[in-house]
Design a protein around this motif. Structure first.
Motif: not given
Lengths: 407, 496
Positions: B374-377, B396-410
């Protein structure tokens, strides 16, 4: 009692049987080893549902503190497995066989959980319900469901395992149960305070429980109960005995017992029980041994501890009773030797006034069929309980009448 | 995250609902309709989700709660109960067509009873407020969620809250003696009392942790315990997560149940150390904090035994607290782990799964792979004693799509927890956050049976809809029985 008996061999058969029963107005009396039939109201059903096929330890991970077993696994098998790893069911499962005039050592895990039984360590370690982590069961509708989990910490979804504990088989037939298991204490000793009356004893137990000495159990045996003990310190005491159990690592237990004897010395002379004597005494309290060997009615009173002695005294003004106090007074086993219907009117009035509950734990079938064995609930709660029953067993297939006359 | 479609007809009835609520709660400010004031209630501690409530009402008596719920029941208006709003799973997330019922005015301790060792409190009293009320006598309330300074005891009942001490002292459910609650139809009931256990169904057990779906708690009775005489902690560093996990297993196998047993992985150790300078070793892969509490002689004895177990498990550093100050320092890093991670990342998601502890090494390995994918720490803090894992996903919620990526990772992490035999949530609740993952742990039949219980309490699904269950089935539908006529199945079943 019926002589028809059905014994499903697996969950699929159990499902089919119960689905059919719910459609065809058939009722079942759930049975493991049948060792707890004396508890609750007698069941009048069309047939016995023999659950003994659902037996055997499925997994036991001592380091994870969990054990999963078929619901009808004999408790003795589970205790033996735990003993090997120096662990235990910390809620102190009672063996009520002799209390009900039967053999000792009987009973299944499912029966134990379904009745939510616990012994003197309930005070500090919780009841069966607190150690029931997960269940698989077939509802009175014939639906197989699981709830909870197989880990010690879980809040995913409704805590249906707790609902199964204490439901007396009236909601679903449990097929598999996961329980929390804990290390057995390295050492266990008991401090005795001699010669206290009931009110002083409850005060002494309260002082002990408010201390920092981590009391695991606290009981009071008035003269008659003490005399019935097989531990000579009690039977030969010539008076009442109050008992405080201390468990834990060796040096800690020695230290705390000494500190407690100091603390409680002002109430009366103290003694200390070690190893075998201590274990025997707590087994006797756990199994209500002072009232075994007879068939006189016995009540279980759940009370705010501080109201225990006063409530018993109020009942004793109109009935001939013998109490045995556990959980620092929060639980009283009360043998009743006079009165109508085991003194139900007097017992319930006094216990309700104290904010407690009274269940008729031992009485002839005839009486238990006729009265409310468990404490009657106020109207809105009784209605809710009936709706909960309906959510699991809408046609009343399972254990009709066991919990209350209405279902 | 999709919430139930707001009912335009109900929103259209807003003025009459406001009027009815004002008649029930005439106190000034008890019914909130102004958008700016409603904004305060738009989210709980799961701040990624926000929704303005239709109306907020702040009752101050049980009678008012009963009348509000009866009104909403009769008029088919949804309600969302709210305590202090500290839910990490979105349990108190408002709905556009629902009345949020804030319980903040129920903030009084009603009785302290040392003889029966219990406290009776209104549900809005904070968790820590209960301990504060009894600590001068040497008592405390054991469950201690990290939000204890703010979270309410009523919310603790709704979420069955835990804390770092719950392996030894239990969750809320194990420390609760009784409650008064209001059902959706306005009925006021009492469950439990000042005694342990009750006759009849254990509704107290099933209401605890029901996430506001079964009723609103208006009074709580909890047991209080004498504070342990003393507490000391060990700080132990390990060259691998496996070694740390082995040490935990060995402690428990030795029959020791510590008051607290926490583990942190390398990224969490570094973030915490950089933030609070607790003196954590930076050259280790895993750090264990083990707290032992009780009589001094017991604690000293167990400290020795745990040190020996740690040495045998390959600990590369062992420190033992010799003063209360030092013990607090050991904990400072762990307690600051969330804000510490907040410092090194604009945003983070806190996950909450439980796993069988022996599966920890493979779960962490798999998590590292997911982190790369996911490229997330990710940093991990872990209630090691009970297997409750809190991975913190940095984004970083200000990076478009990153919240969704974090949620998918979670979601992948939680599904992994279930795969290895664990569960979706150990203490934070399902709420909206893990609602759509329920199917990974429960079958449709499992969830239907849970919903039938819900129907017994709230047949119109008006209480906190959109939480816990991905799909709400109508109660009439759930009540239908299978059709199975003909002869009794398995006529050849053994009969006696």
């Amino acid at each position: 009692m019926t002589n028809q008996r059905y014994k499903p061999e697996n969950e699929a058969q159990l499902q089919e049987l119960l689905a059919w029963a719910s459609q065809n107005a058939m009722t079942f009396d759930l049975s493991g080893q049948g060792s707890r039939r004396g508890l609750g109201r007698p069941v009048k059903a069309d047939a016995v549902l023999d659950m003994t096929a659902f037996s055997g330890i499925r997994s036991y991970e001592a380091a994870e503190l969990v054990l999963t077993a078929g619901a009808a696994t004999p408790l003795s098998e589970i205790t033996a497995a735990l003993h090997e790893k120096n662990q235990q069911l910390s809620f102190d499962p009672p063996d009520l066989g002799p209390f009900f005039g039967q053999e000792a050592g009987q009973g299944t895990l499912g029966g134990l959980i379904a009745c939510n039984l616990a012994g003197p360590r309930r005070l500090s370690a919780g009841a069966a319900r607190d150690h029931t982590l997960g269940v698989s069961a077939v509802s009175g509708r014939g639906d197989l469901f699981k709830a909870g989990g197989k880990v010690v910490k879980n809040v995913t979804g409704f805590d249906l395992p707790k609902l199964m504990a204490g439901s007396y088989g009236t909601l679903a037939a449990m097929t598999e149960i996961t329980v929390k298991v804990l290390p057995a204490a390295e050492k266990s000793r008991t401090v005795l305070v001699m010669g206290l009356d009931d009110a002083q004893a409850v005060k002494a137990m309260s002082v002990a429980l408010q201390s920092e000495h981590e009391v695991s159990s606290a009981a009071h045996l008035p003269l008659a109960a003490a005399r019935a003990s097989t531990v000579s310190y009690l039977s030969e005491a010539g008076g009442a005995v109050t008992a405080i159990r201390i468990e834990g690592p060796g040096p800690s237990v020695v230290h705390r017992c000494a500190a407690l004897r100091d603390l409680l010395g002002s109430f009366g002379p103290t003694e200390e029980l070690h190893a075998h004597n201590s274990r025997t005494l707590w087994q006797e309290v756990r199994d209500i041994t002072p009232f075994a060997g007879t068939s006189t009615p016995v009540w279980r009173l759940l009370l705010p501890p501080s109201k225990a002695a006063g409530t018993v005294a109020a009942i004793a003004r109109s009935l001939d009773v013998q109490p045995l106090y556990d959980r620092g007074g929060g639980l009283v086993w009360l043998e009743v030797r006079s009165g109508t219907d085991a003194g139900m009117a007097e017992v319930r009035a006094a216990v309700s006034a104290a904010g407690g509950q009274a269940a008729l734990i031992r009485a002839p079938d005839e009486l238990r069929s006729r009265v409310a064995v468990f404490h009657p609930q106020p109207e809105p709660l009784a209605r809710l309980s009936a709706r909960v029953k309906e959510a699991f067993d809408p046609k009343g297939v399972l254990n009709p009448g066991r919990l209350c006359a209405e279902f | 995250m999709r919430m139930p479609e707001p009912d335009a007809a109900v929103i259209g009835r807003r003025p009459s609902i406001v009027e009815a609520l004002r008649a029930i709660c005439p106190e000034p400010g008890a019914v909130i309709t102004d958008e700016k004031e409603l904004r305060v209630y738009e989210c709980d501690a799961l701040m990624a989700y926000r929704q303005l409530p239709m109306i907020v009402v702040l009752p101050s008596t049980t009678e008012q709660v009963s009348r509000i719920l009866r009104y909403c029941h009769e008029n088919e208006v949804k309600v969302v109960p709210r305590g202090s709003g500290t839910s990490l799973s979105g349990g108190a997330l408002p709905l556009a067509d629902a009345v949020t019922i804030g319980m903040g005015k129920f903030n009084r301790i009603l009785e302290i009873d040392y003889d029966d060792r219990c406290v009776v409190a209104q549900p809005g009293v904070t968790n820590l407020g209960i301990t504060k009320a009894v600590e001068h006598k040497g008592f405390y309330y054991a469950p201690d969620p990290s939000s204890q300074i703010a979270c309410s005891i009523g919310g603790n009942v709704a979420e069955n809250s835990g804390g770092v001490h719950c392996l030894k002292y239990g969750l809320t459910t194990n420390n609760l003696l009784g409650i008064e609650m209001v059902l959706m139809n306005g009925d006021i009931i009492r469950l439990g009392g000042r005694h342990q256990d009750s006759d009849g169904y254990d509704l107290l057990g099933v209401v605890t942790g029901s996430e506001g779906l079964l009723g609103i708690v208006t009074e709580v009775t909890v047991r209080i315990l004498r504070k342990p005489a003393t507490a000391r902690a060990l700080l132990m560093g390990f060259p691998s997560n496996e070694a740390g996990g082995d040490c935990v297993a060995a402690i428990i196998a030795a029959g020791i149940i510590p008051g607290g047993l926490e583990m942190m992985d390398r990224p969490a150790i570094k973030a915490a150390e950089d933030f609070v300078h607790a003196g954590y070793p930076l050259d280790v892969e895993a750090l264990l904090i083990c707290e032992l509490d009780g009589p001094e002689v017991e604690v000293d004895h167990l400290i020795e035994r745990v040190s020996e177990i740690a040495r045998n498990s390959g600990a590369t550093s062992i420190r033992i607290s010799n003063s209360e100050e030092e013990r607090q320092t050991f904990w400072a890093g762990r307690k600051a782990a969330f804000p510490a991670v907040g410092r090194i990342s604009p945003d983070y998601l806190c996950m909450d799964g439980t796993i069988p502890r022996r599966r920890l090494p493979e779960v962490l390995t798999r998590m590292t792979e997911l982190s790369n994918q996911y490229g997330l720490r990710v940093a991990n803090v872990f209630h090691a004693g009970d297997g409750n894992l809190h991975p913190l996903i940095l984004f970083d919620a200000n990076v478009p799509g990153e919240l969704e990526k974090a949620e998918a990772f979670g979601a992948d992490i939680l599904t992994l927890c279930v795969e290895v035999g664990g569960v979706l949530t150990g203490e934070h609740g399902v709420g909206v956050e893990k609602r759509d993952l329920m199917g990974s742990m429960f079958t449709e039949d499992d969830m239907k049976q849970q919903q039938r219980l819900k129907c017994a309490f709230d047949p119109q699904h008006l209480l906190n809809p959109g939480k816990v269950f991905p799909t709400l089935h109508r109660c009439a539908e759930l009540g239908k029985l299978h059709v199975s006529g003909g002869n009794i199945p398995f006529p050849n079943l053994p009969r006696f």
